[in-house]
Design a protein around this motif. Structure first.
Motif, PDB file in Angstrom:
ATOM      1  N   ARG A 223      33.338  92.600  41.021  1.00 38.52           N
ATOM      2  CA  ARG A 223      31.838  92.080  41.497  1.00 38.52           C
ATOM      3  C   ARG A 223      31.717  90.922  41.844  1.00 38.52           C
ATOM      4  N   THR A 224      32.678  90.383  42.832  1.00 33.99           N
ATOM      5  CA  THR A 224      32.459  88.935  43.250  1.00 33.99           C
ATOM      6  C   THR A 224      32.593  89.059  44.884  1.00 33.99           C
ATOM      7  N   GLY A 225      32.450  87.526  45.335  1.00 27.57           N
ATOM      8  CA  GLY A 225      32.753  87.501  46.799  1.00 27.57           C
ATOM      9  C   GLY A 225      34.138  87.925  47.069  1.00 27.57           C
ATOM     10  N   GLU A 226      35.260  87.593  46.275  1.00 26.39           N
ATOM     11  CA  GLU A 226      36.716  88.140  46.513  1.00 26.39           C
ATOM     12  C   GLU A 226      36.579  89.438  46.437  1.00 26.39           C
ATOM     13  N   GLY A 227      36.061  90.294  45.525  1.00 25.03           N
ATOM     14  CA  GLY A 227      36.169  91.349  45.606  1.00 25.03           C
ATOM     15  C   GLY A 227      35.522  92.366  47.017  1.00 25.03           C
ATOM     16  N   LEU A 228      34.685  91.680  47.634  1.00 30.00           N
ATOM     17  CA  LEU A 228      34.047  92.181  48.818  1.00 30.00           C
ATOM     18  C   LEU A 228      35.023  91.910  50.028  1.00 30.00           C
ATOM     19  N   LEU A 229      35.597  90.687  50.083  1.00 30.08           N
ATOM     20  CA  LEU A 229      36.594  90.373  51.082  1.00 30.08           C
ATOM     21  C   LEU A 229      37.776  91.231  51.155  1.00 30.08           C
ATOM     22  N   ARG A 230      37.887  91.581  49.824  1.00 30.37           N
ATOM     23  CA  ARG A 230      39.325  92.402  49.680  1.00 30.37           C
ATOM     24  C   ARG A 230      38.701  94.151  50.158  1.00 30.37           C
ATOM     25  N   GLY A 231      37.660  94.465  49.685  1.00 34.92           N
ATOM     26  CA  GLY A 231      37.091  95.815  50.202  1.00 34.92           C
ATOM     27  C   GLY A 231      36.858  95.631  51.529  1.00 34.92           C
ATOM     28  N   VAL A 232      36.482  94.581  52.441  1.00 36.34           N
ATOM     29  CA  VAL A 232      36.357  94.597  53.396  1.00 36.34           C
ATOM     30  C   VAL A 232      37.796  94.680  54.429  1.00 36.34           C
ATOM     31  N   GLU A 233      38.667  94.176  53.851  1.00 36.81           N
ATOM     32  CA  GLU A 233      40.067  94.182  54.324  1.00 36.81           C
ATOM     33  C   GLU A 233      40.668  95.558  54.323  1.00 36.81           C
ATOM     34  N   LEU A 234      40.278  96.251  53.374  1.00 35.32           N
ATOM     35  CA  LEU A 234      40.680  97.660  53.166  1.00 35.32           C
ATOM     36  C   LEU A 234      40.015  98.670  54.421  1.00 35.32           C
ATOM     37  N   LEU A 235      38.643  98.201  54.599  1.00 36.34           N
ATOM     38  CA  LEU A 235      37.849  99.032  55.296  1.00 36.34           C
ATOM     39  C   LEU A 235      38.581  98.909  56.845  1.00 36.34           C
ATOM     40  N   ARG A 236      38.818  97.622  57.120  1.00 38.43           N
ATOM     41  CA  ARG A 236      39.194  97.235  58.534  1.00 38.43           C
ATOM     42  C   ARG A 236      40.747  97.898  58.676  1.00 38.43           C
ATOM     43  N   ASP A 237      41.713  97.769  57.810  1.00 42.01           N
ATOM     44  CA  ASP A 237      42.782  98.184  57.727  1.00 42.01           C
ATOM     45  C   ASP A 237      43.022  99.773  57.892  1.00 42.01           C
ATOM     46  N   ARG A 238      42.045 100.619  57.177  1.00 42.05           N
ATOM     47  CA  ARG A 238      42.204 101.876  57.005  1.00 42.05           C
ATOM     48  C   ARG A 238      41.110 102.425  58.132  1.00 42.05           C
ATOM     49  N   GLY A 239      40.286 101.718  58.820  1.00 41.52           N
ATOM     50  CA  GLY A 239      39.256 102.221  59.672  1.00 41.52           C
ATOM     51  C   GLY A 239      40.295 102.189  61.280  1.00 41.52           C
ATOM     52  N   TYR A 240      39.424 102.737  62.235  1.00 39.70           N
ATOM     53  CA  TYR A 240      40.094 102.913  63.418  1.00 39.70           C
ATOM     54  C   TYR A 240      38.861 102.946  64.544  1.00 39.70           C
ATOM     55  N   LEU A 241      39.417 102.101  65.361  1.00 41.64           N
ATOM     56  CA  LEU A 241      38.402 101.605  66.327  1.00 41.64           C
ATOM     57  C   LEU A 241      37.967 102.521  67.349  1.00 41.64           C
ATOM     58  N   SER A 242      36.802 102.976  67.679  1.00 43.45           N
ATOM     59  CA  SER A 242      36.284 103.894  68.457  1.00 43.45           C
ATOM     60  C   SER A 242      34.818 103.921  68.974  1.00 43.45           C
ATOM     61  N   HIS A 243      34.576 103.546  70.404  1.00 42.59           N
ATOM     62  CA  HIS A 243      33.106 103.351  70.736  1.00 42.59           C
ATOM     63  C   HIS A 243      32.489 104.612  71.240  1.00 42.59           C
ATOM     64  N   ALA A 244      33.061 105.482  71.346  1.00 37.93           N
ATOM     65  CA  ALA A 244      32.244 106.653  72.073  1.00 37.93           C
ATOM     66  C   ALA A 244      32.513 108.051  71.349  1.00 37.93           C
TER      67      ALA A 244
END
Length: 824
Positions: free
Chosen positions: A458-479
């Motif tokens: 529960r820190t800023g470092e934990g948030l940055l780690r979570g956002v990194e996981l989201l971006r790495d395990r997400g896939y870009l699509s606009h439509a």
């Protein structure tokens, strides 16, 4: 037609001039927080002095009213050009514009005060309404105060109105409280201003009444004899002063004690003037994010930015911090009201940045480079209209154009220059500790389970780690579909890598974000522990969904967060899913969204959230083993399931302590507070109205109750004198009873004076019928006076304190009364 009234005595001129001059000083202190600039003091001195001087001159020279008003208008226009409008004396055209602004400012300048952010300084024509207050108010108050009669009572009321300018057009916050235990409501400055204003009005009324009484006695002494012009001696004067001071002290202490208990949020005129209703009507800018990537908008030029300083690599369009379960929206709460920027204060190291609007941008949101701290300088044919219609959120994070109660979209050809300071580049987000959960975990079970499974601290470092996981395990699509509208952005990504289109739904509601985290959790569970990253890509979406997900994840970790829609001017990642602007030329394909999180120092730190597009989704499913003996239900039934009721999340509700709901409901508490405030206020206002008649009735009842006829008759005489004092018949002090009766010229007074002298000095004491006759005379005289008076005069007599002060004066003058003969 000239004024034929006699010349105004100095005894009326001096107190009036002192009252109005002191009122200007107090009004300046009251209005200082609005301007906080030396120019407003200059306007107060010049405007107040000239207004008072012109009023005195007009009265002494007996100018007709239209001549006095004409000279006052000329004086106002001259002062407006000289001291109230910056730059009006630079040239003849500037002076003519200044005259125009001075005339229009009398009617239109007040709205400008309410829509500009405080302090106003000397920006444009904001000092014109202040000049109207000090010059116009000083002139009118002095003119009324110098006139005899009741019209002069308007002078202190106008002084109160001048002082009230600061309260009406100021901010809602009053500052710190009184430095006394329990008195932390109104500020010392506000209490002092109110007390001084009351003292000025009461002092002027006392001096005016004393002067009028002296003049009346002087006139009476020329037509009659035996008039006692004594005031009762120094003891009586001290008693009157002590009584007045005591009333003021009691009122001040009562106000200081009661105000903190019943005071709520202060409401000013400024509270009702803002464009928040327009903002709330505009759909969520984040909800329309995908429209930028349609083929028609993808390559359209939105705006061009030139001159951005080092470290400033983002242009924000809209900052959104409120989430209602369906969308992120601009915060329009009281703390985030939009206002206009006034005096442009340029940071020492700021550089000019120019923005030119292109043909692809048609929104009312003003693109902001860095942070908007001072009013921009607009260019183009609509420069004046855009400058007058610009409203900015606190902190300079969002700006919108609103005119005539509607959004004013920007157009091709609009441009402006703003001053931007270099970004120091501080970032303490990783070391920022989190806090309590700021969302309802019951509404976000998938987000909660995913964050807990990832063991995010529960820190800023934990948030940055979570956002990194989201971006790495997400896939870009606009439509949602690979059609003609998606061709432009799909071709752009395929030009950089072997991109494979994946459909994704728009929106960033609670359900949409939960679906993303559910897909991530299911993929992680199906792939098993230790699976490579290529097998964990599962969440499909774009900046709209991932910015909302990162902001909600930050709130789950106890961090302040918000979502920003804008563009990047530079990017260190050449393979970013959304490219930065090319040499400052920003198109629809450059629009992105990111999350901002408040770090330990209180600064907002941007966190990029665009998901990757290099590794496509790999759908992993668990192998299923069918049962050896499958069963078929005997009576299959299909139930119609009702959809769950709509839910929403509100970070403000999540921030409330748990024990608040256990007490009195917020709505009921506000109603009770309002009721108590109104009742106490009315009680305080009604106190003198109720107390004075009660005191008089008590005295009258005690006099009537006298059992000795002689004392009852003398008491009837005293009651008659009090009646005369309250209705303004005099003089009623000094001399024998017959002399007083002759002075007041009332037959009833003569009859009662003779009856009282007989009762006191006759050889045989009077009987009960004589005392009844005396009180019958008093009752008849009171009825006759009431019948001949107007309703206003009857109310004034009932509330008058003259009889009370008259009795104190008689006691001071005759502490041990001795009988007087009828001829003494």
């Amino acid at each position: 037609m000239t004024d034929a009234s006699p010349r105004t005595p100095l005894s009326r001129v001096i107190p009036t001039v002192v009252l109005v001059a002191a009122g200007v000083v107090v009004a300046t202190v009251s209005a200082w927080p609005i301007y906080q600039h030396g120019a407003m003091v200059q306007v107060a001195v010049a405007g107040g002095a000239l207004g008072i001087a012109l009023a005195v001159l007009a009265r002494m020279l007996r100018w007709p009213w239209f001549a006095a008003l004409g000279v006052a208008l000329l004086g106002y226009l001259a002062l407006a050009v000289l001291v109230a409008i910056p730059g009006a004396t630079a040239s003849l055209p500037a002076a003519l514009r200044g005259l125009r602004d001075a005339l229009f400012g009398i009617v239109l300048g007040w709205k400008q005060l309410l829509t500009l952010e405080l302090p106003l300084g000397d920006y444009q024509t904001v000092l014109v309404p202040w000049l109207v207050v000090v010059f116009g108010g000083g002139f009118a108050a002095t003119a009324f105060g110098l006139r005899p009669g009741r019209v002069g009572l308007l002078a202190p009321l106008l002084v109160v109105a001048m002082v009230g300018f600061g309260a009406a057009f100021g901010a809602a916050e009053t500052g710190t409280g009184l430095p006394l235990p329990g008195l932390d409501g109104p500020t010392v400055r506000v209490v002092a201003i109110g007390l001084v204003t009351v003292l000025l009005g009461v002092g002027w009324l006392a001096l005016r009444r004393r002067g009028e009484r002296a003049a009346a006695l002087a006139r009476a002494s020329g037509v009659t004899t035996g008039v006692d012009r004594r005031t009762g001696g120094r003891g009586a004067i001290l008693r009157r002063g002590a009584l007045g001071a005591g009333l003021l002290v009691v009122a001040s202490v009562a106000g200081a004690v009661v105000a903190p208990a019943v005071a709520g949020d202060r409401v000013t005129l400024r509270e009702g003037i803002d464009p928040t209703i327009v903002v709330t009507r505009i759909p969520s800018p984040l909800g329309d994010y995908r429209s930028w990537f349609d083929t028609d908008a993808f390559d359209a030029t939105l705006f061009t930015v030139q001159g951005a300083p080092a470290g400033v690599d983002r242009v924000r369009l809209v900052t959104m911090s409120t989430f209602d379960g369906t969308r992120f929206q601009v915060d329009t709460s009281r703390a985030e009201r939009f206002q206009r920027l006034a005096d442009p204060i340029r940071p020492a190291d700021a550089v000019p940045v120019t923005v030119e609007i292109g043909d692809g941008y048609t929104l009312p949101w003003l693109p902001i480079v860095g942070r908007l701290e001072s009013a921009p300088s607009f260019e183009g044919s609509r420069a004046g209209a855009l400058a007058d219609a610009l409203y900015v959120a606190p902190g300079g994070s969002t700006a919108i154009e609103v005119a005539d109660g509607a959004a004013l979209p920007l157009e091709e050809g609009d441009g402006y220059r703003m001053w931007v300071a270099p970004d120091p580049g501080t970032d303490r987000l990783a070391a920022t500790p989190g806090g309590d959960v700021r969302i309802d975990p019951g509404l976000f079970p998938q987000l909660t389970a995913w964050a807990d499974a990832a063991e995010l601290p529960r820190t800023g470092e934990g948030l940055l780690r979570g956002v990194e996981l989201l971006r790495d395990r997400g896939y870009l699509s606009h439509a949602r579909a690979d059609d003609a509208d998606a061709a432009a952005w799909v071709a752009g990504l395929q030009a950089r890598t072997d991109y494979r289109f994946e459909p994704s739904f728009a929106g960033h509601s609670t359900a949409r974000i939960e679906d993303m985290f559910r897909a991530l959790s299911d993929q992680q569970r199906n792939a098993g522990p230790g699976a490579p990253d290529e097998l964990l890509v599962a969440a499909v979406g774009d900046d709209e969904q991932f910015a909302a997900a990162a902001a909600l994840l930050a709130r789950y970790l106890g961090l302040d967060s918000r979502v920003v829609l804008g563009v990047r001017l530079a990017d260190a990642d050449p393979m970013a899913g959304v490219r930065p602007c090319d040499d400052g030329v920003c198109t629809g394909g450059n629009v992105t969204a990111w999350t901002e999180v408040r770090d330990a120092s209180g600064s907002w730190v941007p966190v990029d959230v665009t998901p990757q597009y290099m590794r496509s989704i790999s759908r992993v499913t668990l192998s299923e083993v069918p049962p050896e003996q499958p069963t078929v239900p005997d009576d299959p039934q299909a139930e119609v399931l009702e959809p769950p009721s709509a839910t929403s999340t509100d970070t403000e509700d999540a921030d409330k302590p748990a024990d608040q709901d256990a007490g009195v409901p917020e709505g009921l508490r506000r109603i009770l507070t309002a009721v108590v405030t109104i009742v106490v206020s009315l009680a305080l206002l009604a106190l003198p109205v109720v107390a004075v008649p009660i005191v008089k009735a008590t005295i009258r009842r005690r006099r009537r109750a006298q059992s000795i006829p002689e004392v009852a008759i003398v008491s009837a005489w005293e009651e008659l004198m009090d009646v005369y004092a309250d209705v303004g018949i005099g003089p009623v002090a000094g001399g024998t009873r017959r002399e007083i009766a002759a002075a007041v010229e009332r037959p009833a007074a003569g009859r009662l004076a003779a009856l009282a002298d007989v009762a006191v000095f006759a050889e045989h004491p009077p009987q009960r019928p004589s005392s009844e006759d005396a009180w019958a005379i008093v009752d008849a005289e009171r009825s006759e006076l009431r019948g001949a008076a107007s309703p206003f005069a009857r109310i004034r007599a009932a509330l008058s304190l003259e009889s009370v002060l008259h009795r104190l004066g008689r006691r001071a003058a005759h502490p041990h009364p001795t009988p007087k003969g009828p001829d003494e």
